[in-house]
Design a protein around this motif. Structure first.
Motif, mmCIF file in Angstrom:
data_model
loop_
_atom_site.group_PDB
_atom_site.id
_atom_site.type_symbol
_atom_site.label_atom_id
_atom_site.label_comp_id
_atom_site.label_asym_id
_atom_site.label_seq_id
_atom_site.Cartn_x
_atom_site.Cartn_y
_atom_site.Cartn_z
ATOM 1 N N UNK A 221 0.954 -1.178 -0.006
ATOM 2 C CA UNK A 221 0.094 0.087 -0.091
ATOM 3 C C UNK A 221 0.673 1.335 0.021
ATOM 4 N N UNK A 222 1.710 1.206 0.887
ATOM 5 C CA UNK A 222 2.803 2.370 0.880
ATOM 6 C C UNK A 222 3.655 2.593 -0.259
ATOM 7 N N UNK A 223 4.107 1.214 -0.756
ATOM 8 C CA UNK A 223 4.970 1.350 -1.853
ATOM 9 C C UNK A 223 4.342 1.987 -3.126
ATOM 10 N N UNK A 224 3.207 1.712 -3.245
ATOM 11 C CA UNK A 224 2.169 2.163 -4.560
ATOM 12 C C UNK A 224 1.535 3.347 -4.260
ATOM 13 N N UNK A 225 1.879 3.993 -3.131
ATOM 14 C CA UNK A 225 1.121 5.357 -2.747
ATOM 15 C C UNK A 225 -0.408 5.307 -2.593
ATOM 16 N N UNK A 226 -0.835 4.170 -1.925
ATOM 17 C CA UNK A 226 -2.222 4.187 -1.984
ATOM 18 C C UNK A 226 -2.565 4.435 -0.502
ATOM 19 N N UNK A 227 -1.754 4.782 0.487
ATOM 20 C CA UNK A 227 -2.314 4.847 1.933
ATOM 21 C C UNK A 227 -0.926 5.365 2.434
ATOM 22 N N UNK A 228 -1.132 6.114 3.533
ATOM 23 C CA UNK A 228 -0.125 6.726 4.515
ATOM 24 C C UNK A 228 -0.273 6.177 5.771
ATOM 25 N N UNK A 229 0.785 6.266 6.719
ATOM 26 C CA UNK A 229 0.756 5.698 8.025
ATOM 27 C C UNK A 229 1.245 6.825 8.843
ATOM 28 N N UNK A 230 0.564 6.850 10.085
ATOM 29 C CA UNK A 230 0.647 7.455 11.386
ATOM 30 C C UNK A 230 0.997 6.476 12.361
ATOM 31 N N UNK A 231 2.349 6.960 13.077
ATOM 32 C CA UNK A 231 2.579 5.890 14.171
ATOM 33 C C UNK A 231 2.876 6.628 15.516
ATOM 34 N N UNK A 232 2.078 6.097 16.781
ATOM 35 C CA UNK A 232 2.308 6.572 17.769
ATOM 36 C C UNK A 232 2.899 5.535 18.595
ATOM 37 N N UNK A 233 3.940 5.974 19.573
ATOM 38 C CA UNK A 233 4.729 4.903 20.405
ATOM 39 C C UNK A 233 4.177 5.229 21.578
ATOM 40 N N UNK A 234 3.963 4.288 22.606
ATOM 41 C CA UNK A 234 3.397 4.344 23.670
ATOM 42 C C UNK A 234 4.129 3.241 24.589
ATOM 43 N N UNK A 235 4.187 3.333 25.942
ATOM 44 C CA UNK A 235 4.534 2.317 26.915
ATOM 45 C C UNK A 235 3.561 2.002 27.709
ATOM 46 N N UNK A 236 2.766 0.881 27.522
ATOM 47 C CA UNK A 236 1.614 0.457 28.307
ATOM 48 C C UNK A 236 2.154 0.136 29.519
ATOM 49 N N UNK A 237 1.273 0.804 30.560
ATOM 50 C CA UNK A 237 1.411 0.698 32.068
ATOM 51 C C UNK A 237 0.666 -0.451 32.643
ATOM 52 N N UNK A 238 -0.440 -0.669 31.821
ATOM 53 C CA UNK A 238 -1.518 -1.722 32.347
ATOM 54 C C UNK A 238 -1.958 -2.492 31.138
ATOM 55 N N UNK A 239 -2.144 -3.884 31.341
ATOM 56 C CA UNK A 239 -2.672 -4.582 30.103
ATOM 57 C C UNK A 239 -3.865 -5.557 30.879
ATOM 58 N N UNK A 240 -4.398 -6.033 29.866
ATOM 59 C CA UNK A 240 -5.689 -7.201 30.333
ATOM 60 C C UNK A 240 -4.913 -8.340 30.580
ATOM 61 N N UNK A 241 -5.379 -9.377 31.509
ATOM 62 C CA UNK A 241 -4.739 -10.680 31.706
ATOM 63 C C UNK A 241 -4.533 -11.248 30.320
ATOM 64 N N UNK A 242 -3.445 -11.796 30.216
ATOM 65 C CA UNK A 242 -2.858 -12.485 29.036
ATOM 66 C C UNK A 242 -2.247 -11.746 27.751
#
Length: 95
Positions: free
Chosen positions: A68-89
């Motif tokens: 998708x990116x190589x054919x210029x069909x889409x663009x990405x937005x990337x957000x990095x975060x540090x999870x402090x809490x997650x569901x079991x599993x």
């Protein structure tokens, strides 16, 4: 961990033409243990991916291989975060 949003830049008929190649690329990211969830936005204007277990430069290199990116069909937005809490599993997401 990363939340990645993909926004379509083309009509859905062009997106659909490239979908099989995009899905194959996505499958490879799951096989490598990088993607932990993905799916289409509602309404269908793009997609969302959750990725973990890698540094941002490696993620960006992988995203650059998406048809998708190589054919210029889409663009990405990337957000990095540090999870402090997650569901079991989902403890592996806390890195």
């Amino acid at each position: 961990m990363f939340v990645i949003t993909l926004r379509y830049l083309a009509e859905l008929d062009r997106i659909d033409e490239a979908m099989e190649a995009h899905k194959a690329w996505v499958d490879g990211q799951y096989d490598d243990g990088v993607f932990v969830a993905s799916g289409a936005m509602v309404p269908r204007t793009g997609g969302v991916i959750l990725a973990a277990g890698l540094e941002r430069p490696e993620l960006e290199a992988r995203l650059a291989l998406d048809p998708f990116l190589q054919k210029e069909l889409a663009e990405y937005d990337v957000v990095e975060f540090a999870p402090r809490r997650v569901a079991p599993g989902l403890e592996r997401l806390q890195g």
